[in-house]
Design an enzyme around this catalytic site. Structure first.
Site, mmCIF file in Angstrom:
data_model
loop_
_atom_site.group_PDB
_atom_site.id
_atom_site.type_symbol
_atom_site.label_atom_id
_atom_site.label_comp_id
_atom_site.label_asym_id
_atom_site.label_seq_id
_atom_site.Cartn_x
_atom_site.Cartn_y
_atom_site.Cartn_z
ATOM 1 N N GLY A 104 39.656 78.795 87.307
ATOM 2 C CA GLY A 104 39.450 79.528 88.553
ATOM 3 C C GLY A 104 40.587 80.532 88.685
ATOM 4 C CD GLN A 111 32.737 77.000 84.295
ATOM 5 O OE1 GLN A 111 31.550 77.004 83.975
ATOM 6 N NE2 GLN A 111 33.638 77.697 83.640
ATOM 7 C CG ASP A 118 37.472 85.328 86.966
ATOM 8 O OD1 ASP A 118 36.315 85.087 87.362
ATOM 9 O OD2 ASP A 118 38.299 84.447 86.667
ATOM 10 C CG ASN A 168 32.478 85.693 89.196
ATOM 11 O OD1 ASN A 168 33.586 85.116 89.211
ATOM 12 N ND2 ASN A 168 31.396 85.110 89.639
HETATM 13 O O1 MRU Z 1 36.174 80.308 83.435
HETATM 14 P P1 MRU Z 1 36.467 79.904 84.857
HETATM 15 O O2 MRU Z 1 35.851 78.618 85.245
HETATM 16 O O3 MRU Z 1 37.944 79.978 85.159
HETATM 17 O O4 MRU Z 1 35.765 81.047 85.722
HETATM 18 C C1 MRU Z 1 35.884 81.004 87.110
HETATM 19 C C2 MRU Z 1 35.098 82.058 87.797
HETATM 20 O O5 MRU Z 1 34.460 82.881 87.185
HETATM 21 C C3 MRU Z 1 35.200 82.120 89.284
HETATM 22 O O6 MRU Z 1 34.033 82.635 89.840
HETATM 23 C C4 MRU Z 1 36.386 83.035 89.644
HETATM 24 O O7 MRU Z 1 37.550 82.585 89.036
HETATM 25 C C5 MRU Z 1 36.608 83.242 91.077
HETATM 26 S S1 MRU Z 1 36.822 81.743 91.930
HETATM 27 C C6 MRU Z 1 37.956 81.540 92.910
#
Ligand code: MRU
Length: 331
Positions: free
Chosen positions: A50, A180, A221, A231
């Site tokens: 995240g 996730q 992200d 994202n």
């Molecule tokens: O690969 P991850 O699980 O870290 O990806 C997370 C996401 O894409 C979320 O949507 C993003 O970090 C925003 S959440 C607060």
């Protein structure tokens, strides 16, 4: 260090503990992330994940390292290595750039943690005001307390609307390939008692067609200066589907996710992960070992597909974003 506590991160004053998100929802196992090398491995295998949380966790790990007596050169090397642990979420670089110049790393890490909690509250306040009683809400990946130090980004908005007494129903995309949504968002929704249904990513278009979803809320992200944003892969497809069906689509992000150095989404680096994650999950494999597989972890949604961006500082329409409002709000 002063102890601190969130859904996925704990500091007891001596040791930094992270909840191993790869083992959820079946087991709640806490791992020691005090050492920066250990933290890098945890971030890379998505035990800690995240966008906001990886920045907060990396800062806390670095502060613990300093507190335990790391030399200036050890600190600088660990800071650079943590900064490079994952490429897309700019929150990690934002936090490490703050830690690099920090006079007191322990205080800075604490400030980064506390600031993230406040940013989540800002997003929740502005975003929940958009949600009407009775809405069906579709979300992707995990954007809640597990992904931040506070209540989350998109899922924090949803949580606040629920707390305000609005009768909502959440549809959670399972989020291929690392699930996730299926593993983590459902776990959080159950804990919060929010009515929810799990779907596979490929079912979203049908839900939108059938009028079950009145709003799509996702995290980010990295948001480019013009409002394009990265994202979890699958977000772009959802935005296209939402536009086709006339359903409002909102990314939700804190200012630590905005990167004014990226003029458009084309400048955002996209993490590519091990193709094995597409051929199977855990011990289970469903594809031939040698079949080529493509595994971009994120995609870019162009600003034209947004209804508005929910920031901790307010809600901004696609037109406002395209006319450069982020430079004024975040510059
Ligand atoms: O690969 P991850 O699980 O870290 O990806 C997370 C996401 O894409 C979320 O949507 C993003 O970090 C925003 S959440 C607060």
């Amino acid at each position: 260090m002063n102890p601190f506590n969130s859904l996925g991160l704990r500091h007891d004053g001596r040791t930094l503990w992270v909840l191993d998100q790869t083992q959820l929802p079946d087991a709640e196992v806490w791992l020691d992330g005090s050492d920066p090398d250990a933290m890098i491995a945890l971030i890379q295998r998505l035990a800690v994940r995240g966008a906001p949380l990886i920045g907060v966790a990396a800062a806390a790990s670095l502060a613990t390292f300093a507190h335990r007596g790391a030399s200036a050169s050890e600190y600088a090397a660990a800071c650079a290595a943590l900064r490079a642990a994952r490429p897309t979420a700019v929150n990690l670089m934002w936090a490490m750039d703050r830690m690099k110049g920090a006079a007191d790393p322990v205080r800075e890490a604490q400030a980064i943690f506390e600031e993230d909690v406040r940013l989540c509250e800002g997003m929740a306040q502005h975003g929940a005001a958009l949600i009407q009683d009775g809405e069906g809400l579709l979300t992707h990946c995990n954007t809640g307390g597990l992904a931040t130090a506070g209540i989350g980004t998109a899922l924090g908005v949803i949580r606040r609307a629920h707390e305000q007494g609005k009768r909502i129903h959440v549809y959670a995309d399972e989020t291929r390939p690392l699930l996730q949504g299926g593993r983590l968002t459902t776990w959080e929704l159950e804990k919060m008692g929010i009515p929810a249904t799990l779907i596979t990513d490929s079912m979203a278009a049908l839900l939108l067609r059938d009028g079950k979803v009145q709003r799509v809320l996702v995290g980010s992200d990295r948001v480019a200066a013009n409002g394009d944003f990265a994202n979890k892969v699958g977000t772009y497809g959802l935005a296209v589907q939402a536009r086709f069906h006339g359903v409002p689509f909102h990314p939700v992000a804190p200012i630590s996710t905005v990167d004014l150095a990226c003029p458009t989404g084309a400048a955002i680096p996209i993490e590519e992960r091990d193709p094995a994650e597409v051929r199977g999950y855990g011990q289970l494999r469903w594809a031939p070992l040698a079949i080529p597989a493509w595994n971009p972890s994120f995609d870019i949604t162009p600003v034209d597909l947004l209804t508005s961006l929910v920031l901790d500082r307010g809600v901004f329409s696609a037109a406002e974003l395209q006319s450069g409002v982020l430079a004024k709000v975040c510059g």
